[in-house]
Design an enzyme around this catalytic site. Structure first.
Site, PDB file in Angstrom:
ATOM      1  N   GLY A  33      99.661 100.613  70.304  1.00  0.00           N
ATOM      2  CA  GLY A  33      98.868 100.389  69.115  1.00  0.00           C
ATOM      3  C   GLY A  33      99.429  99.183  68.386  1.00  0.00           C
ATOM      4  N   THR A  34      98.649  98.156  68.226  1.00  0.00           N
ATOM      5  CA  THR A  34      99.187  96.876  67.774  1.00  0.00           C
ATOM      6  C   THR A  34      98.171  96.171  66.894  1.00  0.00           C
ATOM      7  OG1 THR A  34     100.123  94.774  68.509  1.00  0.00           O
ATOM      8  CG2 THR A  34      98.320  95.663  69.787  1.00  0.00           C
ATOM      9  N   THR A  35      98.605  95.071  66.306  1.00  0.00           N
ATOM     10  CA  THR A  35      97.749  94.199  65.506  1.00  0.00           C
ATOM     11  C   THR A  35      97.964  92.770  65.972  1.00  0.00           C
ATOM     12  OG1 THR A  35      97.917  95.680  63.595  1.00  0.00           O
ATOM     13  CG2 THR A  35      97.138  93.453  63.189  1.00  0.00           C
ATOM     14  N   GLU A  59     102.518  91.795  65.648  1.00  0.00           N
ATOM     15  CA  GLU A  59     103.667  92.549  65.146  1.00  0.00           C
ATOM     16  C   GLU A  59     104.562  92.930  66.323  1.00  0.00           C
ATOM     17  OE1 GLU A  59     103.686  95.994  65.927  1.00  0.00           O
ATOM     18  OE2 GLU A  59     101.808  95.778  66.997  1.00  0.00           O
ATOM     19  N   SER A  78      94.732  98.144  67.113  1.00  0.00           N
ATOM     20  CA  SER A  78      94.378  99.269  66.255  1.00  0.00           C
ATOM     21  C   SER A  78      94.317  98.899  64.782  1.00  0.00           C
ATOM     22  CB  SER A  78      95.382 100.411  66.460  1.00  0.00           C
ATOM     23  OG  SER A  78      96.705  99.945  66.280  1.00  0.00           O
TER      24      SER A  78
END
Length: 324
Positions: free
Chosen positions: A49-51, A66, A179
């Site tokens: 889950g990352t941005t 991130e 996410s």
């Protein structure tokens, strides 16, 4: 034959989609399915889950991400670099299943190296890298869960592509994935402009990733930025997000009284029989039902037929005189 389990490698002509000239087959998928049916436990997939954020500015491209790597409820690393180098002028960052994302990056890097050697060691265009990656994702029919942001510079300028797991792609001046992409996109849409300088673009990318980290539990750590300039120079930066995350600049504020009342319709409520009537809009009181014969007749005349109480049923012989 694998441990007594038949495979489709013996039947290459059975289906051109399963074992075709493209080199990919679902043989391992069928084998794993049979192994699970025989009692072998399947290993857990690692979801990241990352941005991710990508911005085109006046002098190049910035890709930000991130640094938190997650495995379910476990955080294996807080300093994971999610921006990969495909070529010296092309970089990419992926979100999805970690194994699929790493395999996609390694395979694309190898194909681009071969393409560069076959073309006389010229600099590979960014569109070429995006086309290779989208063809590879489309060949897997959406089974490779990897969404990628590809950015870089070439002889024609700076380019940014957002490629999804099914092979669809969009060239965009700014984009976000992962996410926490919705929160990051709100910052990008409110503050991006075509004449962004490098300093403003770095601040915008850092703020967008920070907002995504604040609103997403799977995102966290530091903000890694990869700056690719038009002179083919590359710079890596690490930023710690501020405690007070930025917000949208163009907030919607509606003052009281801004909405004009065009018309007003007053509906009169007809009371049921026996219930006291409320005051009329003009202030006069309605007569109370049952106060007199005239009031009952007036109420019955004003009452709609649908609101009238049902009458009592009469038998066929009721009301007739005896002996008639």
């Amino acid at each position: 034959m694998f441990n007594g389990i038949p495979t489709l490698m013996q039947y290459p002509a059975r289906s051109p989609y399963l074992c075709g000239p493209s080199g990919f087959s679902f043989d391992n998928c069928l084998r794993n399915k049979r192994l699970i049916e025989n009692g072998l436990s399947e290993p857990n997939r690692i979801n990241t889950g990352t941005t991710l954020v990508g911005i085109v500015f006046d002098g190049g491209v910035i890709i930000g991400a991130e640094s938190r790597a997650t495995n379910g409820n476990i955080i294996p690393s807080k300093k994971s670099r999610k921006v990969c180098e495909l070529q010296t002028n092309i970089f990419a960052s992926g979100a999805g299943v970690a194994r699929d994302t790493n395999a996609l990056m390694e395979l694309t890097r190898a194909q681009l190296a071969l393409h560069r050697m076959n073309t006389g060691f010229r600099r590979v265009p960014v569109r070429c890298a995006n086309q290779m990656m989208r063809q590879l994702l489309f060949r897997f029919n959406g089974n490779m869960q990897a969404n990628v942001i590809i950015g870089g510079v070439d002889a024609s300028g700076a380019h940014l592509f957002c490629t999804r797991f099914d092979g669809t792609t969009d060239p965009a001046p700014f984009t976000s994935l992962g996410s926490g992409n919705l929160s990051a996109m709100s910052i990008l849409e409110s503050r991006w402009s075509e004449d962004l300088s490098e300093k403003s673009a770095c601040a915008l990318a850092c703020d967008a990733v920070a907002v995504g980290m604040k609103n997403d539990l799977n995102s966290g750590g530091m903000v890694n930025l990869c700056i690719v300039r038009r002179d083919f120079s590359v710079q890596w930066e690490e930023h710690f997000p501020l405690k007070d995350s930025p917000s949208r600049t163009n907030r919607m504020t509606i003052k009281p009284g801004c909405t004009t009342v065009l018309s007003t319709i007053v509906h009169q409520v007809v009371p049921w029989q026996g219930a006291p009537a409320g005051p009329k809009p003009g202030g006069s009181q309605c007569p109370v039902p049952g106060s007199g014969r005239a009031s009952r007749e007036e109420e019955a005349r004003r009452r709609p037929p649908s609101l009238s109480p049902p009458g009592a049923k009469r038998w066929k012989g009721e009301g007739r005189e005896e002996g008639s």
